[in-house]
Design a protein around this motif. Structure first.
Motif, short mmCIF file in Angstrom:
data_model
loop_
_atom_site.label_atom_id
_atom_site.label_comp_id
_atom_site.label_asym_id
_atom_site.label_seq_id
_atom_site.Cartn_x
_atom_site.Cartn_y
_atom_site.Cartn_z
N ALA A 1 -4.43 1.77 -5.37
CA ALA A 1 -3.04 2.10 -5.02
C ALA A 1 -2.56 1.34 -3.81
O ALA A 1 -1.44 0.83 -3.76
N VAL A 2 -3.44 1.24 -2.80
CA VAL A 2 -3.08 0.51 -1.58
C VAL A 2 -2.86 -0.97 -1.89
O VAL A 2 -1.91 -1.59 -1.40
N VAL A 3 -3.76 -1.54 -2.72
CA VAL A 3 -3.62 -2.96 -3.08
C VAL A 3 -2.32 -3.22 -3.82
O VAL A 3 -1.59 -4.17 -3.54
N ILE A 4 -1.99 -2.31 -4.78
CA ILE A 4 -0.72 -2.47 -5.52
C ILE A 4 0.46 -2.37 -4.58
O ILE A 4 1.42 -3.16 -4.65
N PHE A 5 0.42 -1.41 -3.64
CA PHE A 5 1.51 -1.24 -2.67
C PHE A 5 1.69 -2.50 -1.82
O PHE A 5 2.80 -2.98 -1.60
N LEU A 6 0.56 -3.07 -1.35
CA LEU A 6 0.64 -4.27 -0.52
C LEU A 6 1.18 -5.46 -1.31
O LEU A 6 1.93 -6.29 -0.79
#
Length: 367
Positions: free
Chosen positions: A9-14
């Motif tokens: 989720a963090v990677v997608i957000f970034l």
């Protein structure tokens, strides 16, 4: 599993943030780099004043166009400083210059008294004037392409409905908002100061006839001029300070009309042989014949540069809302009248270039 999901989720957000940032950067790069029509290219733009300044000033935004040639850059700087210091409105200066002046101008604008000014620097390409201005090869160095920048206002300030144009040899002593609010009659694209107004003495230029009427600027022996049926004794106006309604300007295609008369002059020599003013004035006089509104005469108190003597009383100069040193004797010269008024708003050149010209160039003072 939960940790893996969180990491994904963090990677997608970034990735989303990165994509949006690249899109925004690309948009801003296009806004600042894409050439606009007619060779006018934005070079620099400060989009917003600091918050501290926003708190002190009104949200009224005023677009002011001024040309800034390198040899007269000190004049433009003083004019802008006098405007900025006398208003609480959010003035945005659209500074038209040539490419080799940009670095000098940007350095000067970083001076402490000017650092909070909002401005946009535009590079003017002299090639837009090809076929429209006849340049004497023996006097090519006296040709000043930036004097024609005022003809291209909609290209300089494409999103504004109204702008103020000022020459570089002026000092403003009141709030520019008052000039901006000059009422323009329906169908009028601009408001000028008539040369027959009560504050302007009638100046006779030796060998050039009367400078305050049409015959001083146009050759009435030419059939093309006679066919216009413009009375030769019609009062002329001064185009060094004016307010323009750009919506009306575009509707009437004023720029194309001006270019038409510029090109015709190259073919037929329509301007007066003993021209009483600059070569930018005749096409404006033709296009705006009895089709312009008037600004308050106190917003263009001129002829301060027509002689070395003092034309006006100190009390009148103090009361003037805008002082205009049109003529040979500029306020940065040695013999100009009321140079001390101009000097109050002059900001020293950090490069020392303008100061050197001012001290040592007699020829420059006569331009």
């Amino acid at each position: 599993v939960n940790i893996s999901i969180l990491i994904v989720a963090v990677v997608i957000f970034l990735l989303v943030i990165h994509h949006n940032f690249l899109s925004l950067s690309d948009f801003l790069r296009r806004e600042l780099s894409d050439p606009s029509p007619l060779g006018l290219q934005p070079i620099d733009f400060i989009p917003a004043a600091p918050q501290r300044l926003e708190d002190e000033r009104s949200d009224k935004e005023i677009s002011v166009v001024i040309a800034a040639s390198d040899e007269r850059l000190g004049g433009a700087i003083a004019a802008m400083n006098s405007i900025y210091q006398h208003t609480r409105a959010n003035v945005v200066f659209h500074i038209v210059t040539l490419n080799d002046t940009v670095d000098h101008l940007r350095m000067w604008l970083r001076s402490p008294p000017l650092k909070n000014m909002r401005y946009r620097i535009l590079d003017f390409d002299p090639r837009v004037l090809e076929g429209k201005v006849q340049v004497d090869p023996q006097k090519a160095d006296t040709f000043k392409p930036l004097t024609f920048a005022r003809f291209y206002l909609p290209n300089l300030v494409p999103h504004a409905e109204k702008v103020i144009y000022v020459d570089d040899d002026v000092i403003v002593q009141d709030d520019i908002v008052e000039l901006y609010n000059t009422p323009l009659k329906p169908g009028h694209a601009a408001a000028f100061s008539d040369d027959c107004d009560s504050t302007s003495s009638k100046v006779v230029v030796r060998g050039a006839g009367n400078q305050y009427n049409y015959i001083g600027f146009l050759d009435y022996k030419k059939e093309t001029i006679r066919k216009l049926a413009m009375k030769a004794n019609t009062c002329s106006f001064n185009p060094g300070v004016f307010v323009a309604n750009l919506t009306e300007w575009k509707l009437q295609n004023i720029t194309k009309q001006l270019e038409k008369w510029m090109a015709l002059n190259v073919q037929e020599e329509l301007y007066s042989k003993t021209l009483a003013g600059s070569i930018t004035t005749p096409p404006l006089l033709i296009v705006f014949y009895k089709q312009h509104s008037s600004i308050d005469p106190m917003w263009n108190v001129r002829h301060l540069g027509s002689s070395a003597g003092k034309r006006y009383s100190p009390q009148f100069v103090e009361a003037a809302k805008l002082l205009h040193w049109n003529g040979h004797f500029k306020p940065w010269g040695r013999t100009a009248s009321y140079a001390e008024v101009w000097e109050k708003w002059y900001v020293p050149d950090p490069a020392g270039k303008f100061n050197l010209i001012r001290r040592h160039s007699e020829a420059y003072e006569a331009k």
